[in-house]
Write an enzyme that holds these catalytic residues in place. Structure first.
Site, PDB file in Angstrom:
ATOM      1  CG  ASP A 157       6.216  -4.119   7.578  1.00 42.19           C
ATOM      2  OD1 ASP A 157       7.343  -4.605   7.745  1.00 42.19           O
ATOM      3  OD2 ASP A 157       5.183  -4.603   8.052  1.00 42.19           O
TER       4      ASP A 157
ATOM      5  CG  HIS B 130      -2.056  -0.985   1.126  1.00 42.56           C
ATOM      6  ND1 HIS B 130      -1.873  -2.344   1.279  1.00 42.56           N
ATOM      7  CD2 HIS B 130      -3.383  -0.807   0.881  1.00 42.56           C
ATOM      8  CE1 HIS B 130      -3.042  -2.955   1.144  1.00 42.56           C
ATOM      9  NE2 HIS B 130      -3.973  -2.054   0.895  1.00 42.56           N
TER      10      HIS B 130
ATOM     11  CG  HIS C  94       1.952  -3.055   6.527  1.00 43.93           C
ATOM     12  ND1 HIS C  94       2.780  -4.079   6.106  1.00 43.93           N
ATOM     13  CD2 HIS C  94       0.960  -2.962   5.600  1.00 43.93           C
ATOM     14  CE1 HIS C  94       2.308  -4.578   4.980  1.00 43.93           C
ATOM     15  NE2 HIS C  94       1.196  -3.921   4.652  1.00 43.93           N
TER      16      HIS C  94
END
Length: 413
Positions: free
Chosen positions: A334, A287, A330
């Site tokens: 990350d 994302h 996350h």
């Protein structure tokens, strides 16, 4: 047509508009034709010209160079006409008895100057949709491979009851907000839609399109490696991972696995579509890759004066990345790794694409040792300059009704 050296300030502005370089109209509004012809590379290294475009004024300097050549040719023709210069068969310039002064005072002779005009070798920005198609297939293969790796990694994720989430400093300061990840994905979809609209209006959409496809495909290919070699536990106890099908693999049943892969591909890998309920694809955040990359391309290939557009897209990107962490979907590492790899790959690629010397492999060009360098050369070898931010309407209602397509410029740089 009036000579460029005799242009007024208004005529310089009209010429800039006709050439699709309206960005320079305001900074050069007090400059006439003679001053325009005297612009050099050094002028574009100082404000305000250094803040207009990222190509260092190369596009405008090329146009000015053409004007200078035309100006010198015109002056040369006028000098010959006034002096009655005659060129003999051996190439020597002589004048008739009536024109010994050659149009100059004190009787000085004027030599014939030949100015070679280089013939264009081809378009600076060739379309080459075939290469764009190759980049599209490359991106699709990387996306499919990423989905398969996610499905494989899902089987290796330890149960959250046995291996709790790792400590994360962001989680220590911010409690989880349940709806935050939906906000992230909505922001991502808005950015992607805006980027597709912007891309469809670009004049050089084939070049920009294959750049985007190559970079996003490579980023997801890198993501396959990182999440496969290191499988992190789920970052929160709220995760509800889909059942594992490892036992089906042992008996040779691939149907459930492939059905799960196809479901994720059909839903775009988004949680709000219900297609992504597998765990393990944490390092690094996909994302964050899409949010950051779409913003970088939207900012790079839109006019500099659209600051409100840049700020709006930047805000959507920043809020989306923050909501990833706020949802505890996350780890912070990350997101940091995703941002670092995305920005560096974007900057490296465009630096190489904008520098002709970096497109040629040599002992001093260490970037030629990158594994994707040959693919990069294939995509960029015929692009001869910095791609301008030129936009156009691909059709008009009148031409659409007549069944003909007519292009018209609406914006540039």
């Amino acid at each position: 047509m009036k000579k460029a050296a005799q242009w007024t300030e208004e005529e310089v502005g009209l010429w800039l508009t006709e050439e699709g370089m309206q960005e320079y109209a305001a900074p050069l509004r007090h400059m006439d034709g003679q001053a325009l012809l005297q612009l050099s590379q050094a002028d574009f290294q100082k404000p305000p010209l250094c803040r207009i475009t990222s190509d260092g004024g190369q596009h405008l300097l090329e146009k000015i160079k053409t004007l200078n050549i035309e100006h010198h040719i015109e002056v040369h023709k006028n000098g010959l006409a006034n002096g009655h210069v005659v060129v003999s068969h051996n190439g020597d310039a002589s004048s008739s008895s009536k024109g010994k002064r050659n149009g100059l005072v004190n009787g000085y002779n004027k030599e014939l100057v030949r100015i070679p005009i280089p013939e264009p070798t081809g378009p600076q920005f060739p379309t080459e949709w075939g290469k764009t198609g190759v980049a599209f297939l490359y991106a699709i293969c990387c996306f499919v491979f990423t989905t398969i790796v996610i499905s494989v990694v899902h089987e290796r994720v330890p149960p959250k009851e046995a291996t709790p989430p790792l400590p994360d400093k962001f989680f220590d300061f911010f409690d989880r907000v349940e709806w935050a990840f939906s906000v992230c994905e909505i922001n991502g979809m808005i950015l992607v839609i805006l980027w597709i609209i912007q891309w469809s209006l670009m004049k050089h959409k084939s070049i920009v399109g294959r750049r985007f496809l190559f970079i996003v495909g490579t980023l997801y290919l890198y993501r396959c490696i990182t999440m496969y070699i290191t499988t992190l536990p789920v970052p929160g106890m709220h995760f509800k991972c889909s059942p594992k099908v490892i036992y089906l693999f042992l008996y040779g049943d691939w149907e459930s696995q492939m059905r799960r892969v196809m479901k994720m591909i059909a839903g775009g890998g988004l949680t709000i579509t219900g297609s992504h309920n597998m765990c393990g694809d944490y390092l690094y955040s996909g994302h964050t890759v899409m949010l950051t990359l779409t913003y970088l391309f939207m900012k790079e290939y839109s006019p500099r004066r659209f600051w409100w557009y840049h700020w709006g897209c930047g805000a959507l990107c920043a809020v989306g990345v923050f909501c990833i962490l706020l949802a505890h979907d996350h780890y912070t590492i990350d997101v940091v790794v995703a941002y670092f790899i995305t920005t560096r790959l974007f900057w490296w690629y465009h630096t190489m694409a904008n520098q002709p010397d970096l497109k040629r492999a040599s002992q001093t060009n260490f970037l030629s040792h990158i594994w994707w360098y040959r693919f990069f050369q294939y995509l960029e070898q015929n692009v001869q300059n910095v791609v301008p931010r030129s936009y156009q309407i691909p059709f008009s209602w009148r031409s659409l009704q007549l069944g003909h397509v007519k292009y018209s410029r609406i914006d540039s740089d």
